[in-house]
Structure formats: structure tokens, C-alpha cells
Design a protein around this motif. Structure first.
Motif, PDB file in Angstrom:
ATOM      1  N   LEU A  12       0.081 -46.946 -47.845  1.00 52.61           N
ATOM      2  CA  LEU A  12       0.918 -47.004 -46.588  1.00 52.61           C
ATOM      3  C   LEU A  12       0.568 -45.680 -46.297  1.00 52.61           C
ATOM      4  N   ASN A  13       0.804 -44.284 -46.702  1.00 55.57           N
ATOM      5  CA  ASN A  13       0.205 -43.154 -46.362  1.00 55.57           C
ATOM      6  C   ASN A  13      -0.263 -42.986 -45.097  1.00 55.57           C
ATOM      7  N   ARG A  14      -1.523 -43.860 -45.230  1.00 57.23           N
ATOM      8  CA  ARG A  14      -2.853 -43.630 -43.731  1.00 57.23           C
ATOM      9  C   ARG A  14      -2.064 -44.220 -42.631  1.00 57.23           C
ATOM     10  N   GLN A  15      -1.710 -45.709 -43.628  1.00 57.01           N
ATOM     11  CA  GLN A  15      -1.218 -46.307 -42.538  1.00 57.01           C
ATOM     12  C   GLN A  15       0.112 -45.552 -41.362  1.00 57.01           C
ATOM     13  N   ALA A  16       0.935 -45.490 -41.649  1.00 59.00           N
ATOM     14  CA  ALA A  16       1.645 -44.018 -41.548  1.00 59.00           C
ATOM     15  C   ALA A  16       1.351 -42.461 -40.405  1.00 59.00           C
ATOM     16  N   TYR A  17       0.620 -42.389 -41.255  1.00 65.45           N
ATOM     17  CA  TYR A  17      -0.364 -40.990 -40.866  1.00 65.45           C
ATOM     18  C   TYR A  17      -1.009 -41.608 -38.712  1.00 65.45           C
ATOM     19  N   GLU A  18      -1.568 -42.873 -38.689  1.00 71.91           N
ATOM     20  CA  GLU A  18      -1.909 -42.696 -37.806  1.00 71.91           C
ATOM     21  C   GLU A  18      -0.730 -43.331 -36.480  1.00 71.91           C
ATOM     22  N   LYS A  19       0.525 -43.223 -37.047  1.00 68.41           N
ATOM     23  CA  LYS A  19       1.810 -43.649 -36.446  1.00 68.41           C
ATOM     24  C   LYS A  19       2.219 -42.419 -35.692  1.00 68.41           C
ATOM     25  N   LEU A  20       1.758 -41.407 -36.683  1.00 66.80           N
ATOM     26  CA  LEU A  20       2.199 -40.301 -35.973  1.00 66.80           C
ATOM     27  C   LEU A  20       1.937 -39.542 -35.377  1.00 66.80           C
ATOM     28  N   GLN A  21       3.199 -38.923 -34.130  1.00 65.14           N
ATOM     29  CA  GLN A  21       2.570 -38.129 -32.689  1.00 65.14           C
ATOM     30  C   GLN A  21       1.975 -36.873 -32.536  1.00 65.14           C
ATOM     31  N   ALA A  22       2.837 -35.742 -33.758  1.00 67.72           N
ATOM     32  CA  ALA A  22       3.406 -35.029 -34.044  1.00 67.72           C
ATOM     33  C   ALA A  22       2.286 -34.236 -34.854  1.00 67.72           C
ATOM     34  N   LYS A  23       1.592 -33.124 -35.004  1.00 69.66           N
ATOM     35  CA  LYS A  23       0.779 -31.875 -35.600  1.00 69.66           C
ATOM     36  C   LYS A  23       1.030 -32.493 -36.847  1.00 69.66           C
ATOM     37  N   LYS A  24       0.436 -33.143 -37.485  1.00 69.06           N
ATOM     38  CA  LYS A  24       0.137 -33.654 -38.990  1.00 69.06           C
ATOM     39  C   LYS A  24      -0.962 -33.437 -39.904  1.00 69.06           C
ATOM     40  N   HIS A  25      -0.623 -33.491 -40.830  1.00 66.92           N
ATOM     41  CA  HIS A  25      -2.383 -34.085 -42.522  1.00 66.92           C
ATOM     42  C   HIS A  25      -1.307 -34.369 -43.598  1.00 66.92           C
ATOM     43  N   LEU A  26      -2.443 -34.936 -43.829  1.00 69.38           N
ATOM     44  CA  LEU A  26      -2.987 -36.012 -44.794  1.00 69.38           C
ATOM     45  C   LEU A  26      -3.156 -35.172 -45.935  1.00 69.38           C
ATOM     46  N   ALA A  27      -2.348 -34.783 -47.055  1.00 69.71           N
ATOM     47  CA  ALA A  27      -3.425 -33.985 -48.461  1.00 69.71           C
ATOM     48  C   ALA A  27      -3.329 -35.237 -49.571  1.00 69.71           C
ATOM     49  N   ILE A  28      -4.047 -35.233 -50.332  1.00 73.74           N
ATOM     50  CA  ILE A  28      -4.174 -36.414 -51.034  1.00 73.74           C
ATOM     51  C   ILE A  28      -4.689 -35.258 -52.677  1.00 73.74           C
ATOM     52  N   ILE A  29      -3.632 -35.644 -53.818  1.00 68.83           N
ATOM     53  CA  ILE A  29      -3.995 -34.032 -54.833  1.00 68.83           C
ATOM     54  C   ILE A  29      -5.010 -34.601 -55.694  1.00 68.83           C
ATOM     55  N   PRO A  30      -6.380 -34.728 -55.535  1.00 68.79           N
ATOM     56  CA  PRO A  30      -6.981 -35.291 -56.832  1.00 68.79           C
ATOM     57  C   PRO A  30      -6.488 -35.461 -58.644  1.00 68.79           C
ATOM     58  N   GLY A  31      -6.667 -36.664 -58.822  1.00 69.76           N
ATOM     59  CA  GLY A  31      -6.890 -36.890 -60.418  1.00 69.76           C
ATOM     60  C   GLY A  31      -4.831 -37.063 -60.112  1.00 69.76           C
ATOM     61  N   ALA A  32      -4.226 -37.403 -58.865  1.00 68.49           N
ATOM     62  CA  ALA A  32      -2.485 -37.135 -59.668  1.00 68.49           C
ATOM     63  C   ALA A  32      -2.453 -38.794 -59.177  1.00 68.49           C
ATOM     64  N   THR A  33      -1.099 -38.881 -59.819  1.00 66.85           N
ATOM     65  CA  THR A  33      -0.257 -40.168 -59.829  1.00 66.85           C
ATOM     66  C   THR A  33       0.557 -40.118 -58.719  1.00 66.85           C
ATOM     67  N   HIS A  34       1.790 -41.388 -59.051  1.00 70.53           N
ATOM     68  CA  HIS A  34       2.524 -40.780 -58.057  1.00 70.53           C
ATOM     69  C   HIS A  34       4.188 -39.852 -58.417  1.00 70.53           C
TER      70      HIS A  34
END
Length: 227
Positions: A173-195
Motif C-alpha cells: 500500500l505504501n509503494r502504491q502511495a509512493y508512486e503518487k507522491l510528487q514531492a521529495k520523497k523516500h520509502l524506508a523499509i526496516i528489516p525484521g519489523a512488524t506493523h
């Protein structure tokens, strides 16, 4: 003596934010040297007493940011499950709190950021779209930015999306939203973490990433939005 003066200049108080006939209770802390203030929009079923958000807030304050943790819903409203997912209501409340913080003498000149968790992240992004350049940065922790999909292209604030590496559905869901964002952006995925980032060290990493993001993008005088 200098330390005493700094402590005396710090703002640390319980506040009550008016919003259409009700008052939203919050905790406002602004260090004497703050260059910005971060408003927390918590997720469904949470409150300003959330230990996770309070931990992050403490780290942000040590990094020089003020914080406002407040309840988006009254206790009565929170009893209705539907309200927790009423993104428009949560956004409207966050917008009222934003206007309030802009009007306070001690924060009127500070740049403003949002830290949103779960459904609160959607409210933060919708509010950021409304306020335009007046919002300096947004951070989402385990958020649902997809619930603000129609507003994402209008967000001007640099946006950091943080997701747990084991939170598969929310990553998509975050990847889908990330594609829509036009501003400066970064997606950080933290290994081994749950919600909820309950695994050792994972919430600390969330706080570190958020503090770095706000340090980069909050500072100087707030830019006024043209309405």
C-alpha cells in the motif's frame, strides 16, 4: 545559570485546542532552541499517550524539534469504531490543530511538520495537501497513505514513508502511495519489523530516521500558504 535560563524558556504544558464546539487535549513541548514543531497524528485506537509516539517525540525533541501530541477524537467519539477510519474527520481535526499552533505566539514563526501513524498518516498527508508550503515535512510510521490517495499529488512537503519489512500488505500500500507522491520523497523499509515496530531496535530506527528527516527539512521561518 545558562542551563536554568534554557529550561525556563522551554514550553511544556497541557493544551486544549478548540474544534467546532469541542476541545482536543494535547501535550505541547517546545525546546527553547526549536526550529520547528511536529504535530503527531496517531492511528486508529491510539491516543496521545501512545508509548510509541511518545518515544519518537522524545527523540525529536532531543534533535531540536518541538512536539504536539494530541487526541484527534474525544473519548466518546473514539468508542465508535467507524470514527477511527473517518479520514476526513481526522484530517479536519489535524487542520484545526495546525491553525491553532500557527496562531500561538511561541510557535507562530516555527516551521511545521507532521508525524502520522496508521490512519493518522492519511490525515497528515491530506492536511499537508491543504496547507501546501506551510508544512515543512511529513513522516509516516506504519501508515496508510493509500487512504489519502487522491490528495497525494498535491502534497508539497518532503515525505518519508517508514514501513516494517515484515508488514507485507502495508508495504504494498505504501509503494502504491509512493508512486503518487510528487514531492521529495523516500520509502524506508526496516528489516525484521512488524506493523507496530515492537521488535528490539526497530522503533529506535524509526525515531532516528524521523529525526534526520525533520532536521533536514524543518528550520527557518514557516512559508505562508497562499489561499
Amino acid at each position: 545559570m545558562n542551563k536554568l535560563n534554557i529550561e525556563q524558556n522551554e514550553i511544556n504544558r497541557i493544551v486544549h485546542i478548540p474544534a467546532n464546539g469541542i476541545k482536543l487535549e494535547g501535550a505541547l513541548v517546545i525546546p527553547s532552541d526549536a526550529k520547528g514543531v511536529v504535530l503527531f497524528a496517531h492511528g486508529s485506537g491510539s491516543s496521545r499517550h501512545s508509548p510509541r509516539n511518545n518515544f519518537v517525540a522524545e527523540v525529536l525533541r532531543k534533535a531540536g524539534a518541538g512536539t504536539l501530541l494530541f487526541d484527534l477524537l474525544t473519548r466518546e467519539e473514539d468508542r465508535l469504531y467507524e470514527n477511527r477510519f473517518d479520514i476526513d474527520l481526522l484530517t479536519w481535526r489535524l487542520e484545526r490543530a495546525t491553525q491553532w499552533i500557527m496562531e500561538q505566539p511561541q510557535s507562530a514563526s516555527l516551521s511545521i511538520g507532521y508525524f502520522g501513524a496508521s490512519t493518522g498518516a492519511a490525515a497528515a498527508l491530506q492536511a499537508a495537501a491543504t496547507f501546501g508550503p506551510s508544512i515543512g515535512a511529513v513522516v509516516s510510521r506504519g501508515g496508510r497513505p493509500d487512504l489519502a490517495m487522491t490528495a497525494l499529488a498535491s502534497v508539497q512537503a518532503p515525505t518519508l514513508l517508514i514501513v516494517g519489512g515484515l508488514d507485507d500488505v502495508v508495504i504494498d500500500l505504501n509503494r502504491q502511495a509512493y508512486e503518487k507522491l510528487q514531492a521529495k520523497k523516500h520509502l524506508a523499509i526496516i528489516p525484521g519489523a512488524t506493523h507496530l515496530f515492537e521488535e528490539p531496535g526497530t522503533l529506535q530506527e524509526v525515531a532516528r530516521l524521523a529525526a534526520d528527516w525533520f532536521q533536514q527539512h524543518l528550520g527557518g521561518k514557516r512559508i505562508q500558504a497562499h489561499t
